[in-house]
Design a protein around this motif. Structure first.
Motif, PDB file in Angstrom:
ATOM      1  N   UNK A 213      42.434  35.686  43.170  1.00 60.03           N
ATOM      2  CA  UNK A 213      41.082  35.944  42.670  1.00 60.03           C
ATOM      3  C   UNK A 213      41.040  35.834  41.156  1.00 60.03           C
ATOM      4  N   UNK A 214      42.142  36.212  40.501  1.00 61.41           N
ATOM      5  CA  UNK A 214      42.229  36.064  39.057  1.00 61.41           C
ATOM      6  C   UNK A 214      41.740  37.249  38.259  1.00 61.41           C
ATOM      7  N   UNK A 215      41.332  38.336  38.912  1.00 58.57           N
ATOM      8  CA  UNK A 215      40.881  39.503  38.154  1.00 58.57           C
ATOM      9  C   UNK A 215      41.165  40.802  38.904  1.00 58.57           C
ATOM     10  N   UNK A 216      41.227  41.878  38.113  1.00 57.17           N
ATOM     11  CA  UNK A 216      41.374  43.237  38.629  1.00 57.17           C
ATOM     12  C   UNK A 216      40.079  43.967  38.329  1.00 57.17           C
ATOM     13  N   UNK A 217      39.477  44.571  39.342  1.00 60.44           N
ATOM     14  CA  UNK A 217      38.201  45.269  39.185  1.00 60.44           C
ATOM     15  C   UNK A 217      38.408  46.746  39.487  1.00 60.44           C
ATOM     16  N   UNK A 218      38.116  47.614  38.499  1.00 59.51           N
ATOM     17  CA  UNK A 218      38.273  49.058  38.650  1.00 59.51           C
ATOM     18  C   UNK A 218      36.999  49.764  38.205  1.00 59.51           C
ATOM     19  N   UNK A 219      36.772  50.949  38.742  1.00 60.09           N
ATOM     20  CA  UNK A 219      35.581  51.745  38.448  1.00 60.09           C
ATOM     21  C   UNK A 219      36.012  53.077  37.851  1.00 60.09           C
TER      22      UNK A 219
END
Length: 74
Positions: A37-43
């Motif tokens: 995916x090429x990215x890390x998504x965090x909240x």
């Protein structure tokens, strides 16, 4: 829990607090690094979303789950 993400070729790091458990965060980081995916998504705990390209991640540091003490320890 505090999260710190080091970015390659950058003197600063991304640091924020989240309410997600450590195991869930570790799985999200491992999945983002393994997938294409090429990215890390965090909240974070305030509702802000952080999207970091995995190609630029130098390290990810997960803090402890225990709450900090306030005041004097005797």
């Amino acid at each position: 829990m505090e999260i710190r993400i080091g970015i390659q070729n950058s003197p600063r790091e991304i640091s924020f607090e989240t309410s997600q458990p450590a195991a869930e965060l570790e799985a999200a980081v491992a999945s983002a690094l393994a997938e294409k995916t090429g990215y890390l998504k965090l909240l974070d705990s305030k509702g802000t979303t952080y999207i970091v390209p995995t190609a630029t991640i130098a390290y990810v540091e997960l803090g402890s789950d225990e709450a900090r003490r306030i005041g004097f320890v005797g």
